[in-house]
Design a protein around this motif. Structure first.
Motif, PDB file in Angstrom:
ATOM      1  N   TRP A 186       8.645   0.731   8.039  1.00  0.00           N
ATOM      2  CA  TRP A 186       9.362   1.370   6.932  1.00  0.00           C
ATOM      3  C   TRP A 186       8.928   2.816   6.703  1.00  0.00           C
ATOM      4  CZ3 TRP A 186      13.560  -1.146   6.127  1.00  0.00           C
ATOM      5  CH2 TRP A 186      13.585  -2.525   6.311  1.00  0.00           C
ATOM      6  N   LEU A 187       8.040   3.313   7.587  1.00  0.00           N
ATOM      7  CA  LEU A 187       7.783   4.764   7.566  1.00  0.00           C
ATOM      8  C   LEU A 187       9.089   5.513   7.814  1.00  0.00           C
ATOM      9  CD1 LEU A 187       4.390   5.210   9.461  1.00  0.00           C
ATOM     10  CD2 LEU A 187       4.817   5.302   7.003  1.00  0.00           C
ATOM     11  N   SER A 188      10.113   4.786   8.259  1.00  0.00           N
ATOM     12  CA  SER A 188      11.451   5.386   8.422  1.00  0.00           C
ATOM     13  C   SER A 188      11.919   6.063   7.132  1.00  0.00           C
ATOM     14  CB  SER A 188      12.463   4.312   8.807  1.00  0.00           C
ATOM     15  OG  SER A 188      12.494   3.284   7.821  1.00  0.00           O
ATOM     16  N   MET A 189      11.514   5.526   5.979  1.00  0.00           N
ATOM     17  CA  MET A 189      11.965   6.113   4.699  1.00  0.00           C
ATOM     18  C   MET A 189      10.910   7.043   4.097  1.00  0.00           C
ATOM     19  SD  MET A 189      11.821   2.646   2.337  1.00  0.00           S
ATOM     20  CE  MET A 189      12.314   3.403   0.803  1.00  0.00           C
ATOM     21  N   ASN A 190       9.834   7.286   4.848  1.00  0.00           N
ATOM     22  CA  ASN A 190       8.736   8.137   4.387  1.00  0.00           C
ATOM     23  C   ASN A 190       9.081   9.592   4.723  1.00  0.00           C
ATOM     24  OD1 ASN A 190       5.843   9.396   4.822  1.00  0.00           O
ATOM     25  ND2 ASN A 190       5.581   7.574   3.590  1.00  0.00           N
ATOM     26  N   THR A 191       9.817  10.207   3.818  1.00  0.00           N
ATOM     27  CA  THR A 191      10.455  11.492   4.111  1.00  0.00           C
ATOM     28  C   THR A 191       9.916  12.580   3.173  1.00  0.00           C
ATOM     29  OG1 THR A 191      12.202  10.704   2.652  1.00  0.00           O
ATOM     30  CG2 THR A 191      12.590  10.520   5.001  1.00  0.00           C
TER      31      THR A 191
ATOM     32  N   VAL B  29      13.843  -4.926   1.913  1.00  0.00           N
ATOM     33  CA  VAL B  29      13.056  -6.156   2.011  1.00  0.00           C
ATOM     34  C   VAL B  29      12.063  -6.267   0.855  1.00  0.00           C
ATOM     35  CG1 VAL B  29      11.375  -7.378   3.439  1.00  0.00           C
ATOM     36  CG2 VAL B  29      13.306  -6.210   4.505  1.00  0.00           C
ATOM     37  N   ARG B  30      11.517  -5.126   0.471  1.00  0.00           N
ATOM     38  CA  ARG B  30      10.526  -5.108  -0.612  1.00  0.00           C
ATOM     39  C   ARG B  30      11.263  -4.958  -1.948  1.00  0.00           C
ATOM     40  NH1 ARG B  30       6.519  -0.811   2.504  1.00  0.00           N
ATOM     41  NH2 ARG B  30       5.844  -2.267   4.116  1.00  0.00           N
ATOM     42  N   LYS B  31      11.736  -6.069  -2.472  1.00  0.00           N
ATOM     43  CA  LYS B  31      12.564  -6.035  -3.682  1.00  0.00           C
ATOM     44  C   LYS B  31      11.712  -5.704  -4.901  1.00  0.00           C
ATOM     45  CE  LYS B  31      16.349  -7.545  -1.646  1.00  0.00           C
ATOM     46  NZ  LYS B  31      17.441  -6.630  -1.345  1.00  0.00           N
TER      47      LYS B  31
ATOM     48  N   ILE C 255       0.860  -1.187   0.000  1.00  0.00           N
ATOM     49  CA  ILE C 255       0.000   0.000   0.000  1.00  0.00           C
ATOM     50  C   ILE C 255       0.896   1.236   0.000  1.00  0.00           C
ATOM     51  CG2 ILE C 255      -0.374  -0.311   2.516  1.00  0.00           C
ATOM     52  CD1 ILE C 255      -2.963   1.347   2.158  1.00  0.00           C
ATOM     53  N   HIS C 256       0.898   1.939  -1.079  1.00  0.00           N
ATOM     54  CA  HIS C 256       1.577   3.229  -1.259  1.00  0.00           C
ATOM     55  C   HIS C 256       3.079   3.060  -1.458  1.00  0.00           C
ATOM     56  CE1 HIS C 256      -2.060   4.858   1.131  1.00  0.00           C
ATOM     57  NE2 HIS C 256      -2.379   4.530  -0.119  1.00  0.00           N
ATOM     58  N   ILE C 257       3.588   3.829  -2.392  1.00  0.00           N
ATOM     59  CA  ILE C 257       4.980   3.650  -2.804  1.00  0.00           C
ATOM     60  C   ILE C 257       5.981   4.295  -1.838  1.00  0.00           C
ATOM     61  CG2 ILE C 257       5.114   5.736  -4.267  1.00  0.00           C
ATOM     62  CD1 ILE C 257       6.504   3.863  -6.346  1.00  0.00           C
ATOM     63  N   ASP C 258       5.470   5.182  -0.945  1.00  0.00           N
ATOM     64  CA  ASP C 258       6.403   6.055  -0.229  1.00  0.00           C
ATOM     65  C   ASP C 258       7.041   5.458   1.027  1.00  0.00           C
ATOM     66  OD1 ASP C 258       3.962   6.191   1.027  1.00  0.00           O
ATOM     67  OD2 ASP C 258       3.733   8.363   0.837  1.00  0.00           O
ATOM     68  N   ALA C 259       6.880   4.154   1.243  1.00  0.00           N
ATOM     69  CA  ALA C 259       7.708   3.471   2.240  1.00  0.00           C
ATOM     70  C   ALA C 259       8.354   2.255   1.575  1.00  0.00           C
ATOM     71  CB  ALA C 259       6.887   3.052   3.455  1.00  0.00           C
TER      72      ALA C 259
HETATM   73  N1  ABU Z   1       1.483   5.166   3.070  1.00  0.00           N
HETATM   74  C1  ABU Z   1       2.430   4.701   3.906  1.00  0.00           C
HETATM   75  C2  ABU Z   1       3.204   3.497   3.545  1.00  0.00           C
HETATM   76  C3  ABU Z   1       2.715   2.258   4.086  1.00  0.00           C
HETATM   77  C4  ABU Z   1       3.792   1.235   4.370  1.00  0.00           C
HETATM   78  O1  ABU Z   1       4.319   0.657   3.453  1.00  0.00           O
HETATM   79  O2  ABU Z   1       4.128   1.043   5.495  1.00  0.00           O
END
Ligand code: ABU
Length: 377
Positions: free
Chosen positions: A305-310, A266-268, A247-251
């Protein structure tokens, strides 16, 4: 001094940010059951089938962090607008269905896609989020009055009837073995059928002439096809990754600046020729740092992985969740000015710093960042 005159214009994820929407946590719900999703959080008071507002003390903390983030952006000369929350606990319906709750308006990125002077309201693919665009209408109406060149678009509202979803999908998913789940990932066998176009705006990453669209659990092939026809002057690329809950590319895959992308280790990437396409065009793809958390934050449908949601403020400046020390170090080594933003309390409300924002204006034009094509991508 913040800019007053409205100009809608944003072509990519990194040009200097001048005007942005920052979401609000008010009234956000753990959403009522619906075919698109299965929320099952017994440890945190919401076992499968239950729903209700997120606790008020969590909401207050999230709003404090959102407000502070908005102030930080304003202190750097960026104009910030905020959505108008609704009563998200209300029941909603269309002629095809009724739904016992809505969701919220923390993540404007999920709903609004800005491409040049256009803001496109996404279809969304969950019934609880079908009406969410209404929270942004006061702002879009204002932009429409103030910027004569603003193109205000809305994708066709999907019916979201039973035929939009695969029968009994989540129950079947639970029963799958690891091998069967892997097979489903490789087949991109997600909950949506191809009955009608569906997409969330946060599944699209923008790089001037090229738009990368994540084939996820909320964006189907028909959604991609609709976007491709809607943006005939762009090149649209369908991409996907190894992930059970996409769900959503930004993480997962984040474009940082021309020539540099951040990738989830992890998400290759699984889309054929995607890596070749980036490399042929001189882009470096670096794996992001280890996130601070081991697991999803409580009541969050997002991941560690919200860690990379910048959020990029310009090609050299990046806002990062302040708890993500390793991610900040990595950005520092990559030559960015890093702005730590306390944001962990926002995650349960729908995401991180990228999710919590939607571009209105970044200074810059539509450029070509991928001049070399790769056949089949
Ligand atoms: N929209 C946020 C990303 C969701 C996730 O991959 O954790």
């Amino acid at each position: 001094m913040t800019e007053k005159k409205t100009l809608v214009n944003s072509w990519n994820e990194w040009d200097p940010l001048k005007h942005v929407i920052v979401g609000r946590a008010d009234g956000t719900m753990v959403t009522a059951p619906e075919p698109a999703i299965a929320r099952d959080w017994p440890k945190h008071g919401f076992p499968l089938g239950t729903y209700g507002p997120l606790p008020k003390e969590m909401e207050a903390k999230a709003n404090e962090q959102l407000d502070n983030f908005a102030k930080l952006l304003e202190s750097r000369g960026i104009r910030v607008d905020r959505p108008t929350p609704m009563d998200f606990s209300q029941k909603v319906q269309t002629p095809d269905w009724h739904q016992d709750s809505m969701f919220g308006c923390m993540p404007p990125r999920d709903v609004l896609l800005t491409v040049g002077n256009e803001i496109l309201e996404a279809t969304m693919s969950q019934r609880s989020r079908w009406h969410e665009y209404l929270c942004y209408r006061p702002l879009l109406e204002q932009y429409f009055k103030e910027d004569p060149k603003f193109r205000w678009e809305a994708a066709p509202k999907p019916r979201l009837a039973e035929s939009t979803y695969k029968d009994d999908y989540w129950n079947m998913w639970k029963k799958k073995s690891k091998e069967e789940k892997d097979q489903a990932i490789y087949n991109r066998d997600w909950v949506l059928t191809e009955k009608e176009p569906c997409f969330d705006a946060a599944d699209i990453a923008r790089a001037g002439k090229d738009l990368f669209v994540y084939h996820s659990s909320v964006t189907n092939r028909a959604g991609f096809d609709w976007l491709r026809r809607h943006f005939p002057d762009h090149r649209l690329h369908s991409i996907w990754f190894y992930e059970t809950n996409p769900i959503h590319i930004d993480a997962t895959f984040v474009l940082l600046r021309p020539g540099l992308a951040l990738s989830n280790p992890v998400r290759k990437p699984l889309a054929p020729k995607m890596i070749e396409f980036f490399e042929k065009n001189g882009w470096e793809i670096v794996e992001c740092a280890e996130p601070a958390l081991d697991d999803y934050p409580p009541l969050s449908f997002c991941s560690k992985w919200l860690s990379m949601n910048t959020l990029m403020l310009d090609p050299k400046t990046v806002c990062v969740d302040a708890q993500e020390k390793k991610q900040m170090e990595q950005f520092d080594k990559l030559g960015f000015e890093v702005i730590p933003v306390p944001f962990i309390d926002v995650s349960a409300f729908g995401g991180g710093l990228h999710c919590a924002t939607a571009d209105v204006y970044r200074a810059g034009d539509c450029e070509e960042y991928f001049p070399k094509q790769v056949e089949g991508f």
